[in-house]
Motif scaffolding. Structure first.
Motif, PDB file in Angstrom:
ATOM      1  N   SER A 229      20.651 -36.745   4.203  1.00 42.22           N
ATOM      2  CA  SER A 229      21.766 -36.133   4.465  1.00 42.22           C
ATOM      3  C   SER A 229      22.938 -37.025   4.125  1.00 42.22           C
ATOM      4  N   GLN A 230      24.284 -36.543   4.577  1.00 43.52           N
ATOM      5  CA  GLN A 230      25.509 -37.299   4.292  1.00 43.52           C
ATOM      6  C   GLN A 230      26.165 -37.568   5.557  1.00 43.52           C
ATOM      7  N   LEU A 231      26.406 -38.755   6.118  1.00 45.98           N
ATOM      8  CA  LEU A 231      27.109 -39.054   7.379  1.00 45.98           C
ATOM      9  C   LEU A 231      28.555 -39.350   7.169  1.00 45.98           C
ATOM     10  N   ILE A 232      29.598 -38.604   7.847  1.00 40.44           N
ATOM     11  CA  ILE A 232      30.817 -38.859   7.794  1.00 40.44           C
ATOM     12  C   ILE A 232      31.432 -39.125   9.232  1.00 40.44           C
ATOM     13  N   VAL A 233      32.140 -40.109   9.222  1.00 42.78           N
ATOM     14  CA  VAL A 233      32.736 -40.611  10.424  1.00 42.78           C
ATOM     15  C   VAL A 233      34.333 -40.409  10.341  1.00 42.78           C
ATOM     16  N   ALA A 234      34.637 -39.678  11.361  1.00 38.18           N
ATOM     17  CA  ALA A 234      36.238 -39.334  11.686  1.00 38.18           C
ATOM     18  C   ALA A 234      36.758 -39.826  12.919  1.00 38.18           C
ATOM     19  N   ILE A 235      37.851 -40.357  12.920  1.00 35.94           N
ATOM     20  CA  ILE A 235      38.534 -40.524  14.326  1.00 35.94           C
ATOM     21  C   ILE A 235      39.846 -40.095  14.414  1.00 35.94           C
TER      22      ILE A 235
END
Length: 331
Positions: A229-235
């Motif tokens: 899968s693919q991790l995305i980090v958003a803040i």
């Protein structure tokens, strides 16, 4: 004697009216319940359905805010697992239909993705969760065969303490059982609350808290990669960070560490601070932290666009089962 009985009867009638009013108008007497968890510290108790202040709240069998799901991803579908704190969870102030995860799902559906018949965005979240809570949730339940996992943070989450359940049931914001009366809950929420010594000790604990939380994100990324899968980090920023003075120096340092970390780990990263600075950000918030409905739409569209760019095609290999032990003890 008659006067005493009359006063008692009047008091009982007023109390009954107040009880009905608090239940119907505000949903008091039926709060969201929490359970302790060795991985996440705490999470929402599974299988809840209620209304608070007119907003519908539904918690499924995996403590997600949403309807019951199958653990396996449906064929020809895009499944996104979002994990985060109260910004993602929405709390009592957000109806089930207006959650950030729902905004992401609707935005993805308008993109008409190739070979995708359905889009499903799952919402695993709880108030005050940080990166270690998110890691703990995935260690507990796995990735649900999601092709994309979005870790949703706000600036405070970079300084989040270790998962714990010290004040679960003690803090009126984290009840473990329903109160006997709505009046009881109303009074309890107005009483002064002081953290337990154990919880205060965690807040006072020295050390590189930002570094520990970045390590939790690194481990989460390893799990996601293993699941193909693919991790995305958003803040998202705090609203005060958008004022003239901007973020505090220690927040700028922590944000830069996250930026450098995401680049070094090749994790797609979306920082909403510069984007919010270019718009009338006041309408995007309901308080200093949480997003308004317009803010959820704004952030949801940006996340959907990034997901569209990075999500991998479904892999033949099944997702791995939840791990029995964390790779490194961050608790």
């Amino acid at each position: 004697m008659r006067i005493i009985l009359w006063v008692l009867g009047l008091g009982a009638m007023i109390g009954a009216i107040a009880e009905v009013f608090l239940r119907v108008k505000y949903g008091l007497g039926s709060p969201l319940l929490y359970v302790a968890d060795t991985r996440t510290g705490y999470r929402l108790a599974p299988n809840q359905s209620l209304q608070r202040r007119g907003n519908r709240i539904e918690i499924n069998q995996y403590s997600m805010r949403g309807a019951t799901i199958l653990p396996q991803r449906p064929a020809h579908s895009l499944r996104v697992l979002m994990v985060g704190d109260s910004i993602l969870n929405g709390g009592w102030w957000t109806d089930q239909s207006e959650l950030l995860s729902i905004k992401v799902q609707r935005s993805l559906e308008t993109l008409h993705l190739a070979d995708v018949r359905a889009v499903e965005v799952l919402n695993a979240s709880a108030n005050s969760w940080g990166p270690r809570h998110a890691l703990g949730y995935v260690l507990r339940f796995g990735t649900f065969e999601a092709q994309v996992l979005v870790l949703m943070l706000n600036t405070d989450d970079l300084f989040a303490i270790a998962p714990n359940s010290y004040d679960l049931g003690r803090n009126p914001q984290y009840p473990t059982r329903r109160p006997p009366l709505a009046l009881w809950e109303s009074i309890a929420r107005r009483r002064p609350y002081l953290p337990s010594p154990e919880l205060q000790a965690l807040h006072d604990q020295p050390g590189d808290r930002v570094g520990v939380n970045l390590e939790a994100i690194r481990q989460l990324n390893q799990i996601v990669q293993t699941a193909h899968s693919q991790l995305i980090v958003a803040i998202t920023p705090l609203r005060r960070e958008l004022a003239d003075d901007g973020p505090h120096d220690y927040e700028l340092v922590a944000r830069q560490r996250l930026t450098d970390f995401a680049a070094a780990q090749s994790i797609p990263y979306l920082d909403f601070l510069p984007q919010f600075q270019q718009t009338h950000y006041e309408r995007l918030y309901i308080d200093d932290i949480h997003l308004s409905d317009e803010g959820n739409v704004w952030v949801g569209q940006a996340l959907a666009s990034l997901i569209d760019q990075v999500w991998p095609q479904p892999a033949d290999e099944p997702s791995p089962r939840p791990m029995d032990e964390p790779m490194t003890d961050l608790w």
